[in-house]
Design a protein around this motif. Structure first.
Motif, short mmCIF file in Angstrom:
data_model
loop_
_atom_site.label_atom_id
_atom_site.label_comp_id
_atom_site.label_asym_id
_atom_site.label_seq_id
_atom_site.Cartn_x
_atom_site.Cartn_y
_atom_site.Cartn_z
N MET A 81 31.11 40.30 49.23
CA MET A 81 32.57 40.45 49.68
C MET A 81 33.28 40.96 48.62
N PHE A 82 33.99 42.15 48.88
CA PHE A 82 34.83 42.59 47.87
C PHE A 82 36.30 42.55 48.08
N TYR A 83 37.02 42.40 47.08
CA TYR A 83 38.30 41.92 47.49
C TYR A 83 39.29 43.09 47.02
N ARG A 84 40.23 43.56 47.71
CA ARG A 84 41.00 44.56 47.48
C ARG A 84 42.20 44.23 45.93
N LYS A 85 42.33 45.09 45.24
CA LYS A 85 43.02 44.61 43.90
C LYS A 85 44.57 44.30 44.43
N ASN A 86 45.13 43.32 43.91
CA ASN A 86 46.35 43.11 44.01
C ASN A 86 47.23 42.98 43.01
N LEU A 87 46.81 43.29 41.75
CA LEU A 87 47.77 43.29 40.41
C LEU A 87 47.72 44.73 39.66
N PRO A 88 48.93 45.09 39.53
CA PRO A 88 49.06 46.49 38.73
C PRO A 88 48.47 46.55 37.57
N GLY A 89 48.28 47.54 36.97
CA GLY A 89 47.54 47.84 35.51
C GLY A 89 48.38 46.93 34.52
N TRP A 90 49.69 47.04 34.45
CA TRP A 90 50.28 46.33 33.25
C TRP A 90 50.09 45.00 33.41
N GLU A 91 50.20 44.22 34.51
CA GLU A 91 49.80 42.91 34.71
C GLU A 91 48.65 42.43 34.43
N ARG A 92 47.61 43.38 34.65
CA ARG A 92 46.22 42.97 34.35
C ARG A 92 46.11 43.01 32.94
N ALA A 93 46.65 43.72 32.09
CA ALA A 93 46.82 43.92 30.61
C ALA A 93 47.52 42.61 30.02
N MET A 94 48.75 42.28 30.50
CA MET A 94 49.40 41.09 29.97
C MET A 94 48.73 39.86 30.40
N ARG A 95 47.89 39.54 31.46
CA ARG A 95 47.11 38.39 31.65
C ARG A 95 45.99 38.34 30.98
N THR A 96 45.33 39.56 30.55
CA THR A 96 44.07 39.66 29.74
C THR A 96 44.88 39.15 28.24
N ILE A 97 45.86 39.75 27.53
CA ILE A 97 46.11 39.41 26.25
C ILE A 97 46.83 38.03 26.37
N ILE A 111 42.26 35.56 32.14
CA ILE A 111 41.45 36.73 31.72
C ILE A 111 40.60 37.13 33.06
N ALA A 112 40.16 36.18 33.64
CA ALA A 112 39.23 36.65 34.67
C ALA A 112 39.97 37.31 36.02
N THR A 113 41.23 37.21 36.24
CA THR A 113 42.05 37.73 37.15
C THR A 113 42.57 38.93 36.57
N GLY A 114 42.72 39.24 35.28
CA GLY A 114 43.08 40.34 34.66
C GLY A 114 41.87 41.23 34.75
N PHE A 115 40.76 40.78 34.56
CA PHE A 115 39.52 41.76 34.52
C PHE A 115 39.37 42.30 35.92
N PHE A 116 39.29 41.43 36.81
CA PHE A 116 38.69 41.84 38.35
C PHE A 116 40.27 42.50 38.92
N GLY A 117 41.55 42.21 38.43
CA GLY A 117 42.59 42.62 39.04
C GLY A 117 42.78 42.12 40.63
N PHE A 118 42.29 40.95 40.74
CA PHE A 118 42.42 40.35 41.70
C PHE A 118 43.07 38.79 41.65
N CYS A 119 44.15 38.41 42.13
CA CYS A 119 44.48 37.12 41.99
C CYS A 119 44.59 36.27 43.40
N PRO A 120 43.84 35.09 43.42
CA PRO A 120 43.65 34.65 44.88
C PRO A 120 45.07 33.95 45.40
#
Length: 68
Positions: free
Chosen positions: A1-17, A47-56
């Motif tokens: 099952m593939f999930y559609r990304k729901n996080l913009p790039g800047w938020e993905r970077a901030m979640r990872t940091i 980090i996982a949500t930032g890496f995958f770009g999907f937040c449940p």
């Protein structure tokens, strides 16, 4: 099952940091405590949500990226 990304790039970077900072603080700032392990675990999830770009949780409230 593939999930559609729901996080913009800047938020993905901030979640990872932020996740890296949380892991470092949990393991080195509060070594050997349950609170330290909980903070580090939460950082790993960030980090996982930032890496995958999907937040449940964002998906549960209906958050979507605008279509290009």
């Amino acid at each position: 099952m593939f999930y559609r990304k729901n996080l913009p790039g800047w938020e993905r970077a901030m979640r990872t940091i932020g996740g890296v900072a949380m892991i470092a603080y949990g393991l080195f700032g509060m070594p050997g405590t349950m609170a330290g392990y909980l903070i580090a675990g939460t950082g790993a999830i960030a980090i996982a949500t930032g890496f995958f770009g999907f937040c449940p949780m964002c998906a549960m409230v209906g958050r979507r990226l605008p279509s290009p």
